[in-house]
Each structure stands twice: as C-alpha cells, then as structure tokens.
Design an enzyme around this catalytic site. Structure first.
Site, PDB file in Angstrom:
ATOM      1  N   ARG A  83     -33.456 -25.894  17.902  1.00 23.41           N
ATOM      2  CA  ARG A  83     -33.432 -24.570  17.271  1.00 23.41           C
ATOM      3  C   ARG A  83     -34.357 -23.571  17.977  1.00 23.41           C
ATOM      4  O   ARG A  83     -34.972 -22.715  17.340  1.00 23.41           O
ATOM      5  CB  ARG A  83     -33.786 -24.656  15.785  1.00 23.41           C
ATOM      6  CG  ARG A  83     -32.826 -25.505  14.966  1.00 23.41           C
ATOM      7  CD  ARG A  83     -31.416 -24.932  14.997  1.00 23.41           C
ATOM      8  NE  ARG A  83     -30.484 -25.783  14.264  1.00 23.41           N
ATOM      9  CZ  ARG A  83     -29.724 -26.709  14.823  1.00 23.41           C
ATOM     10  NH1 ARG A  83     -29.759 -26.903  16.137  1.00 23.41           N
ATOM     11  NH2 ARG A  83     -28.899 -27.441  14.099  1.00 23.41           N
ATOM     12  N   SER A  93     -28.231 -23.477   6.876  1.00 19.73           N
ATOM     13  CA  SER A  93     -29.410 -24.326   6.639  1.00 19.73           C
ATOM     14  C   SER A  93     -30.659 -23.449   6.637  1.00 19.73           C
ATOM     15  O   SER A  93     -30.914 -22.724   7.593  1.00 19.73           O
ATOM     16  CB  SER A  93     -29.535 -25.388   7.734  1.00 19.73           C
ATOM     17  OG  SER A  93     -28.445 -26.282   7.690  1.00 19.73           O
ATOM     18  N   GLU A 135     -35.556 -21.553   9.182  1.00 13.21           N
ATOM     19  CA  GLU A 135     -34.698 -21.071  10.266  1.00 13.21           C
ATOM     20  C   GLU A 135     -34.431 -19.586  10.090  1.00 13.21           C
ATOM     21  O   GLU A 135     -34.097 -18.887  11.031  1.00 13.21           O
ATOM     22  CB  GLU A 135     -33.368 -21.828  10.275  1.00 13.21           C
ATOM     23  CG  GLU A 135     -33.444 -23.243  10.821  1.00 13.21           C
ATOM     24  CD  GLU A 135     -32.065 -23.822  11.081  1.00 13.21           C
ATOM     25  OE1 GLU A 135     -31.104 -23.047  11.203  1.00 13.21           O
ATOM     26  OE2 GLU A 135     -31.969 -25.055  11.188  1.00 13.21           O
TER      27      GLU A 135
END
Length: 299
Positions: free
Chosen positions: A172, A222, A292
């Site tokens: 990520r 998410s 995130e």
C-alpha cells in the site's frame, strides 16, 4: 488567483463551492473552494507550477475512492483529472493508460483484448493514478506486478518517467507517497490469455467481493492497512466492534475491515469511528492500525 487560472482552463471547467460529497465514494464532505478540471498534461503542468509558486494548497483528485473530506470543506484547490486524461490504449501485450482511467475499465479493456494480469483490479473502485500511488491490490494481485513504467509530474511542472524498480512499490505504498509527484499515466505489461478464462476469473472475484464486502453502502473500501501478522478486520471483530456505530457511520457487520456510511453520516462521524477503532484495537491487542483513508480539509 482565479483570474490567472481562467487563462489556463476555460470557465466552464471551474466549479466553485462544490460539495465534495459528490466526488468521494464515502458520499460525505463539505465544499471545496474550487475544483479545476484539467484535460491535458499542459494544463496540469501550468496549474501545478502556478499553485506551487503561490504556495497555495491543492489536491489531485481521481475517483475519490480513498478520500475523506471534512464537513467544513477544503480551502485549497481541487485539481480533478478530466476524461481526456483517462485514455486507455491497448498495444499488443501492453496497455497505456491515463491517470484518471478507472481500474475497472482498464481491467475490462484487458479482458476484451485477451490480456491477463488485471483480473484482481476489476472490482476496485479507484483510478489508475491513486492505485499506483498506493500500490492497490486484492486477491493476490497488486499494481507492482503489472506496472512497467509511470509518467509523473513534479511541482515545477516537469515530467519524469519512472520504471518499476524506481517506483519502490511496497504494501500500500510507493515512492510517490513521499515525493511531490502527480501521476500522469502508466504503461502496464500484461500476458496473453484466454478471454473466456479471464472473464470467468473476473466474475468469480466479483462474486467473492459481493458476498464478503458491504458494497451496498458508501465506503472507501478497506479502511485500514493490514498490520504485520494480523488482519485488521479480525482484530476489529475480536475487539467487539462488529456493527458498532457513531452517528451514521458503522463498522460493517459483513466485513469489520470496512467503515460504511449507512445513511446520513458526517465526515466527523466517520473520522471519530476510525479513531475509536484504532484506540480499542491498540488497547486490547497492542496493534496500531494505520488507515488507508486520506483525510483532507477541515473537520
């Protein structure tokens, strides 16, 4: 400031006092002072270099799928990539894509051309630009596996070309998260495959998403990165937070790794819930969850 911007971008592509709830998948967020829609690399270069000289805050917007904008809005300039910066061109086993192109559309173009490697991205709601910045992935696939080259622009408006190694892709993350670069586009390297098999795999992954993820509610996907040695959703569930809500924001009952807007949530509700989740998980399991989601503007 806006008088000069009007010499770069036509008036019809300037939107003032625009609710950001219309531009994010959370469907929340106050007004942006101005959204500038750019259609060419030259326009983007001029806008970025001008705003940089003014030391004016700005944010590059793709699909808004990983973004939470505060209820009081954003006082800077939102630079939104227009349709002409979303081109998809298939060239044998490569696909050249603009940063604004949706991952789902690129995956469909790959399938239609008999190219395999993007099946994992079919259900991810983001744009290519955002996906590259955060090395988006799912079901064992990630952008790192298919990106051959990325074109970026720095704050002075200069264009650079970065290869896969230079991108420093990680979980990520990529080099762009720590550099003042804007993604312009990329070249993806895929593999020849069977259209029917590619289509079947995409359909299977979409079925899995629908059965396991709360796609019926607005969200940013998410909410947290996967912590080392753990799964965020399981930690949240084990902390007793399944279905926990603050205002219209809720920990999804279907998948605890998702914070969803059940209707009428404010950005403050969502942010407060995210922080509550982090505190509960840290207190119980001594694991620090990292969002995130990008927080932007005034809450």
């Amino acid at each position: 400031m806006y008088e000069h911007i009007r010499t770069i971008v036509p008036e019809k592509r300037l939107i003032f006092n625009e609710p950001m709830s219309r531009h994010t998948t959370f469907r929340v967020g106050g007004e942006a002072e101005c959204i500038v829609i750019v259609q060419t690399t030259e326009e983007l270069s001029q806008i970025i270099s001008y705003l940089t000289k003014l030391e004016q805050d700005y944010f590059i917007l793709g699909n808004g799928s990983n973004l939470l904008v505060g209820d009081k809005g954003y006082r800077g300039v939102i630079v939104k990539l227009g349709p002409h910066m979303s081109a998809i061109r298939v060239q044998k086993d490569h696909i050249a894509v603009g940063a604004g192109a949706l991952l789902s559309k690129v995956a469909s173009a790959a399938r239609d051309s008999g190219l395999s490697g993007m099946e994992f991205a079919a259900g991810i709601p983001g744009s290519i630009g955002g996906a590259i910045v955060m090395n988006a992935g799912a079901y064992g696939g990630e952008m790192k596996q298919i990106v051959q080259m990325v074109r970026v622009m720095d704050k002075e408006g200069e264009i650079l070309t970065l290869d896969n190694d230079t991108m420093e892709f990680g979980y990520r993350t990529s080099i762009i998260r720590d550099r003042p670069f804007t993604v312009l586009g990329a070249v993806l390297k895929l593999n020849p495959g069977n259209k029917e098999e590619i289509s079947a795999k995409m359909e299977e992954l979409m079925k899995q998403r629908k059965s396991k993820q709360p796609l019926e509610y607005p969200s940013a996907g998410s909410t947290f990165k996967r912590p080392d040695g753990h799964f965020a959703g399981k930690l949240i569930m084990d902390a007793g937070l399944r279905g926990y809500r603050i205002g219209g924001a809720q920990v999804s009952e279907k998948h605890c790794g998702f914070v969803v807007n059940t209707g009428g949530a404010t950005a403050a509700d969502i942010r407060e819930l995210i922080e509550e989740i982090r505190e509960r998980v840290l207190d119980r399991f001594h694991v620090r969850l990292e969002p995130e989601v990008i927080f932007l503007g005034d809450f």
